[in-house]
Enzyme design. Structure first.
Site, PDB file in Angstrom:
ATOM      1  N   CYS A  86       0.779  -1.253  -0.099  1.00 43.03           N
ATOM      2  CA  CYS A  86       0.079   0.124   0.091  1.00 43.03           C
ATOM      3  C   CYS A  86       0.842   1.337   0.080  1.00 43.03           C
ATOM      4  O   CYS A  86       0.434   2.129  -0.591  1.00 43.03           O
ATOM      5  CB  CYS A  86      -1.041   0.036   1.272  1.00 43.03           C
ATOM      6  SG  CYS A  86      -1.635  -1.630   1.717  1.00 43.03           S
ATOM      7  N   CYS A  89       1.640   3.802  -3.133  1.00 43.05           N
ATOM      8  CA  CYS A  89       0.747   4.735  -3.485  1.00 43.05           C
ATOM      9  C   CYS A  89       0.214   5.728  -2.393  1.00 43.05           C
ATOM     10  O   CYS A  89      -0.110   6.647  -2.507  1.00 43.05           O
ATOM     11  CB  CYS A  89      -0.611   3.927  -4.149  1.00 43.05           C
ATOM     12  SG  CYS A  89      -0.167   3.143  -5.747  1.00 43.05           S
ATOM     13  N   HIS A  90       0.038   5.087  -1.147  1.00 43.90           N
ATOM     14  CA  HIS A  90      -0.643   5.955  -0.217  1.00 43.90           C
ATOM     15  C   HIS A  90       0.407   6.567   0.589  1.00 43.90           C
ATOM     16  O   HIS A  90      -0.142   7.531   1.573  1.00 43.90           O
ATOM     17  CB  HIS A  90      -1.568   5.068   0.624  1.00 43.90           C
ATOM     18  CG  HIS A  90      -2.583   4.402   0.022  1.00 43.90           C
ATOM     19  ND1 HIS A  90      -3.641   5.279  -0.632  1.00 43.90           N
ATOM     20  CD2 HIS A  90      -2.822   3.193  -0.555  1.00 43.90           C
ATOM     21  CE1 HIS A  90      -4.707   4.534  -1.655  1.00 43.90           C
ATOM     22  NE2 HIS A  90      -3.983   3.557  -1.540  1.00 43.90           N
ATOM     23  N   MET A 127      -7.431   1.300  -7.204  1.00 41.52           N
ATOM     24  CA  MET A 127      -7.346   0.273  -6.145  1.00 41.52           C
ATOM     25  C   MET A 127      -6.861  -1.088  -6.437  1.00 41.52           C
ATOM     26  O   MET A 127      -8.254  -1.547  -6.974  1.00 41.52           O
ATOM     27  CB  MET A 127      -8.055   0.679  -4.913  1.00 41.52           C
ATOM     28  CG  MET A 127      -8.243  -0.353  -3.633  1.00 41.52           C
ATOM     29  SD  MET A 127      -6.825   0.043  -2.796  1.00 41.52           S
ATOM     30  CE  MET A 127      -7.004  -0.977  -1.279  1.00 41.52           C
ATOM     31  N   HIS A 366      10.087   9.424 -12.161  1.00 40.30           N
ATOM     32  CA  HIS A 366      10.533   8.101 -12.146  1.00 40.30           C
ATOM     33  C   HIS A 366      12.009   7.913 -12.981  1.00 40.30           C
ATOM     34  O   HIS A 366      12.896   8.186 -12.334  1.00 40.30           O
ATOM     35  CB  HIS A 366       9.374   7.132 -12.505  1.00 40.30           C
ATOM     36  CG  HIS A 366       9.572   5.885 -11.980  1.00 40.30           C
ATOM     37  ND1 HIS A 366       9.471   5.355 -10.745  1.00 40.30           N
ATOM     38  CD2 HIS A 366      10.068   4.742 -12.735  1.00 40.30           C
ATOM     39  CE1 HIS A 366       9.798   4.124 -10.587  1.00 40.30           C
ATOM     40  NE2 HIS A 366       9.999   3.575 -11.725  1.00 40.30           N
ATOM     41  N   HIS A 409       7.155   4.863 -19.547  1.00 43.16           N
ATOM     42  CA  HIS A 409       7.981   4.333 -18.722  1.00 43.16           C
ATOM     43  C   HIS A 409       9.215   3.923 -19.726  1.00 43.16           C
ATOM     44  O   HIS A 409       9.359   2.982 -20.280  1.00 43.16           O
ATOM     45  CB  HIS A 409       7.504   3.083 -18.036  1.00 43.16           C
ATOM     46  CG  HIS A 409       8.408   2.429 -16.939  1.00 43.16           C
ATOM     47  ND1 HIS A 409       9.719   1.759 -17.488  1.00 43.16           N
ATOM     48  CD2 HIS A 409       8.383   2.191 -15.641  1.00 43.16           C
ATOM     49  CE1 HIS A 409      10.163   1.154 -16.266  1.00 43.16           C
ATOM     50  NE2 HIS A 409       9.474   1.506 -15.182  1.00 43.16           N
TER      51      HIS A 409
HETATM   52 FE1  DHE Z   1      12.681  -0.576 -11.303  1.00 41.81          FE
HETATM   53  C1  DHE Z   1      15.234   1.320 -12.770  1.00 41.81           C
HETATM   54  C2  DHE Z   1      11.946   1.934  -9.216  1.00 41.81           C
HETATM   55  C3  DHE Z   1       9.985  -2.123 -10.285  1.00 41.81           C
HETATM   56  C4  DHE Z   1      13.725  -3.422 -12.993  1.00 41.81           C
HETATM   57  N1  DHE Z   1      13.299   1.373 -11.141  1.00 41.81           N
HETATM   58  C5  DHE Z   1      14.348   1.911 -11.888  1.00 41.81           C
HETATM   59  C6  DHE Z   1      14.672   3.145 -11.458  1.00 41.81           C
HETATM   60  C7  DHE Z   1      13.669   3.499 -10.410  1.00 41.81           C
HETATM   61  C8  DHE Z   1      12.858   2.317 -10.313  1.00 41.81           C
HETATM   62  C9  DHE Z   1      13.561   4.531  -9.721  1.00 41.81           C
HETATM   63  C10 DHE Z   1      15.653   4.267 -11.990  1.00 41.81           C
HETATM   64  C11 DHE Z   1      16.891   4.096 -11.153  1.00 41.81           C
HETATM   65  C12 DHE Z   1      18.073   5.023 -12.009  1.00 41.81           C
HETATM   66  O1  DHE Z   1      18.287   5.102 -13.143  1.00 41.81           O
HETATM   67  O2  DHE Z   1      18.686   5.476 -11.029  1.00 41.81           O
HETATM   68  N2  DHE Z   1      11.312  -0.164  -9.932  1.00 41.81           N
HETATM   69  C13 DHE Z   1      11.184   1.051  -9.384  1.00 41.81           C
HETATM   70  C14 DHE Z   1      10.153   0.974  -8.226  1.00 41.81           C
HETATM   71  O3  DHE Z   1       9.640   1.911  -7.527  1.00 41.81           O
HETATM   72  C15 DHE Z   1       9.158  -0.274  -8.732  1.00 41.81           C
HETATM   73  C16 DHE Z   1       7.926   0.397  -9.638  1.00 41.81           C
HETATM   74  C17 DHE Z   1       8.575  -1.071  -7.774  1.00 41.81           C
HETATM   75  C18 DHE Z   1       9.530  -1.613  -6.652  1.00 41.81           C
HETATM   76  O4  DHE Z   1       9.091  -1.660  -5.561  1.00 41.81           O
HETATM   77  O5  DHE Z   1      10.809  -1.627  -6.922  1.00 41.81           O
HETATM   78  C19 DHE Z   1      10.076  -1.056  -9.777  1.00 41.81           C
HETATM   79  N3  DHE Z   1      11.952  -2.384 -11.331  1.00 41.81           N
HETATM   80  C20 DHE Z   1      10.592  -2.916 -10.940  1.00 41.81           C
HETATM   81  C21 DHE Z   1      10.375  -4.210 -11.421  1.00 41.81           C
HETATM   82  O6  DHE Z   1       9.695  -5.066 -10.914  1.00 41.81           O
HETATM   83  C22 DHE Z   1      11.532  -4.776 -12.478  1.00 41.81           C
HETATM   84  C23 DHE Z   1      10.745  -4.877 -13.606  1.00 41.81           C
HETATM   85  C24 DHE Z   1      12.249  -5.968 -11.920  1.00 41.81           C
HETATM   86  C25 DHE Z   1      13.277  -5.684 -10.631  1.00 41.81           C
HETATM   87  O7  DHE Z   1      14.321  -6.223 -10.854  1.00 41.81           O
HETATM   88  O8  DHE Z   1      12.584  -5.523  -9.769  1.00 41.81           O
HETATM   89  C26 DHE Z   1      12.365  -3.555 -12.331  1.00 41.81           C
HETATM   90  N4  DHE Z   1      14.147  -0.867 -12.627  1.00 41.81           N
HETATM   91  C27 DHE Z   1      14.482  -2.153 -13.240  1.00 41.81           C
HETATM   92  C28 DHE Z   1      15.554  -2.241 -14.157  1.00 41.81           C
HETATM   93  C29 DHE Z   1      15.780  -0.722 -13.916  1.00 41.81           C
HETATM   94  C30 DHE Z   1      15.106  -0.074 -13.214  1.00 41.81           C
HETATM   95  C31 DHE Z   1      16.098  -3.260 -15.035  1.00 41.81           C
HETATM   96  C32 DHE Z   1      16.859  -0.238 -14.926  1.00 41.81           C
HETATM   97  C33 DHE Z   1      16.732   0.039 -16.250  1.00 41.81           C
HETATM   98  C34 DHE Z   1      17.936   0.638 -17.041  1.00 41.81           C
HETATM   99  O9  DHE Z   1      18.122   0.349 -18.329  1.00 41.81           O
HETATM  100  O10 DHE Z   1      18.567   1.668 -16.639  1.00 41.81           O
END
Ligand code: DHE
Length: 587
Positions: A86, A89-90, A127, A366, A409
């Protein structure tokens, strides 16, 4: 290979995209109607969670006589569920972010029954239907309602004393090699996130063999590389940063530090003259960034991001740090602060007299990356459907534009030389099948700069990453979170030279099928990454922790399968970071 065979109907795709906002005011129908209406969605599945914060022990804050009955054990369990499901988002403190506030003045007015219905069935405004989806049991729903009627716990801060306490140098600088001690082609090495193992695998780009697997933080997220290409920095969701020396015979961690309780981003100084000097990491909780020494990770400065929203100028208690990139034009880190909608240009040339330029951007910043000249930083304000452009040479805001799609994204985005519009940067969308191409050449194509010059239609909603390379004629678009298993295991490829057509067609690569996964599961195909030469693209086939996963390598010229990497150690591979492309910002 089919063409456009797997497109998700636009109506579904759009529905997916509208799922960000939780509205307590949404209408209610019969239980059956609600069950049908409020299925799980990619966007809901992708909401930020606070994966590790819930493990911190909390106590029930100042009880009031009319508080619902809840035991300390139940309160701890509810806190964990709240942070994981939660808080994204919240808000940790329930003051609201993309979702509505859930402070006790509001929840008590709504009452037990109302909250119970919402948690069980969700709402069309975003939600998730936690009860009917089976994610929460009946008892859990009851527990969460009682929890929401009580004051929220305040998770502990994590200041300099805690950060220093966590700091460890495993190999001091003077004990490290003075030259490269291995025969690896470091530029063509890939750091691969093994998400649920809390590890990264270093994979040799030429032989495709795993060189070593290194323990890192919990639910590890991304890797970044120092400007020299020697040090690899990895951050876990538990905010632990590992610094790995690629010059060692077998690369290993030489230093580590925890910069908070929850984090996602890490970066290193790239400006000429400042190579390998500093590292920075940004936290979700507490909301802060930490500047560290680039050779030892010794923490130098911790800066809170709490403050006013850019627009209404009201205090926000928990604005998270999202993407961080390092400027190639000034000694600055560019730091996205999500909830206040500010982009900070943090000048690291004088840490003692830290100068920070604050750019008014847009809320819910993001991820993002540079244009092909590396001068402009383009970043998504995802829940606002916008891309913000910052001129990192001048240190000013250039533009804020709507992408026209639902929830952009980009990852770091993809740079293409468009046959009609000149240099463009691409982002796909989580909420629909569109890919927006944005002009990035204010000198050569001034009428196209910072405008969406073309919208492509790819496989469907649920896309997280696009990828191209300066030497390639292809644009790859994944659909990781698409609800259809076949789509989420495929990738769309557009020919850049054919983007002059009215409705450019794409080719579908059945990456998941090519992986020939044994033992079942529903693997998703995520995040393409090129090798250094730009002639092959690597995709993760991301399965459950206890199931077989793989990395599939595509020949970029022929779009045929080149190689499949399988290994027992390849547990939940997600992000892949080629050393050269990551340090030089090639994408
Ligand atoms: Fe990510 C990048 C946050 C879920 C894989 N992810 C990022 C960045 C942020 C972020 C802020 C940029 C970082 C930077 O450039 O400094 N990601 C989040 C979340 O908050 C979110 C939505 C949920 C969470 O709880 O983490 C989330 N992300 C995921 C996934 O579910 C992914 C698909 C699989 C995983 O590994 O958890 C995922 N995020 C990635 C990847 C990047 C990324 C592979 C870097 C991409 C790139 O090419 O630079």
């Amino acid at each position: 290979m089919g063409t456009q065979t797997l497109r998700l109907p636009r109506s579904i795709a759009l529905w997916v995209g509208t799922m960000f906002l939780f509205s307590l005011a949404a209408g209610t129908g019969s239980a059956e109607e609600q069950k049908k209406e409020h299925g799980g969605t990619p966007t809901a599945a992708y909401s930020p969670s606070l994966t590790t914060l819930g493990q911190i022990k909390v106590t029930i804050p100042g009880r009031k006589p009319d508080d619902p009955v809840i035991s300390p054990e139940e309160f701890q369990k509810a806190t964990q569920i709240y942070f994981q499901r939660c808080a994204g988002c919240h808000g940790v403190l329930r003051k609201g972010a993309t979702g509505k506030p859930l402070t006790t003045d509001i929840t008590r007015e709504r009452g037990y029954k109302h909250l119970h219905t919402f948690i069980t069935y969700g709402s069309p405004a975003g939600m998730p239907n936690w009860g009917t989806s089976g994610d929460l049991s009946k008892d859990d729903v009851d527990l969460m309602v009682r929890y929401l009627l009580i004051e929220p716990p305040q998770p502990p801060e994590f200041g300099m004393a805690d950060i220093r306490k966590s700091w460890k140098v495993a190999v001091p600088v003077d004990k490290r090699p003075t030259k490269k001690m291995n025969t690896l082609d470091l530029d063509n090495l890939f750091s691969v996130t093994l998400r649920d193992a809390g590890q990264i695998a270093l994979i040799d780009g030429e032989s495709k063999k795993i060189v070593t697997v290194i323990d890192t933080g919990y639910a590890v997220h991304i890797s970044r590389i120092s400007a020299s290409g020697r040090y690899l920095f990895v951050i876990g969701r538990d905010a632990k940063v590992n610094m790995i020396d690629l010059w060692m015979k077998t690369p290993a961690t030489v230093a580590e530090v925890k910069i908070g309780a929850e984090a996602r981003s890490v970066e290193t100084s790239k400006m000429k003259g400042w190579e390998d000097k500093f590292a920075i990491a940004g936290a979700y909780w507490p909301p802060q960034y930490v500047i560290m020494d680039g050779a030892t990770l010794e923490p130098q400065k911790v800066v809170s991001t709490r403050g006013m929203t850019y627009d209404t100028q009201e205090y926000h208690p928990e604005p998270r740090v999202a993407a961080i990139v390092a400027s190639h034009y000034r000694p600055e880190f560019i730091v996205n602060v999500k909830e206040t909608g500010k982009i900070l240009l943090v000048d690291y040339s004088d840490i003692k007299n830290l100068k920070v330029t604050t750019i008014e951007a847009e809320r819910f910043l993001h991820d993002g990356g540079f244009d092909s000249t590396k001068r402009y930083f383009l970043t998504a304000a995802n829940a606002r459907g916008k891309v913000v452009v910052v001129d990192t040479k001048k240190g000013t805001l250039t533009s804020i534009l709507e992408t026209g799609g639902e929830t952009p994204h980009p990852g770091r985005g993809a740079n293409l030389k468009h046959p009609v519009h000149g240099p463009v940067w691409a982002t796909s969308h989580l909420g629909d099948e569109t890919v927006a191409l944005i002009g990035t050449d204010p000198k050569g194509h001034p009428d196209k700069a910072w405008k969406v010059v073309q919208t492509l239609e790819a496989l469907g909603g649920g896309s997280l990453f696009v990828k191209s390379h300066p030497k390639s004629n292809n644009l790859y678009v994944d659909a990781v979170l698409n609800p259809e298993a076949e789509i989420s295991a495929s990738v769309a490829v557009f020919k850049v030279s054919e983007l002059n057509k009215d409705e450019p067609e794409f080719v579908t690569l059945p990456i998941g099928e090519w992986a020939k996964i044994s033992g079942g599961g529903q693997p998703r195909v995520v995040q393409g990454e090129y090798n250094t030469a730009g002639d092959e693209v690597w995709f993760s086939v991301w399965n459950a922790k206890d199931k077989e996963s793989a990395i599939v390598i595509v020949d970029d010229k022929t779009l045929k399968l080149k190689h499949v990497i399988k290994d027992k150690r390849l547990i939940t591979p997600t992000g892949k970071f080629n050393v050269f492309n990551t340090r030089a910002d090639v994408y």
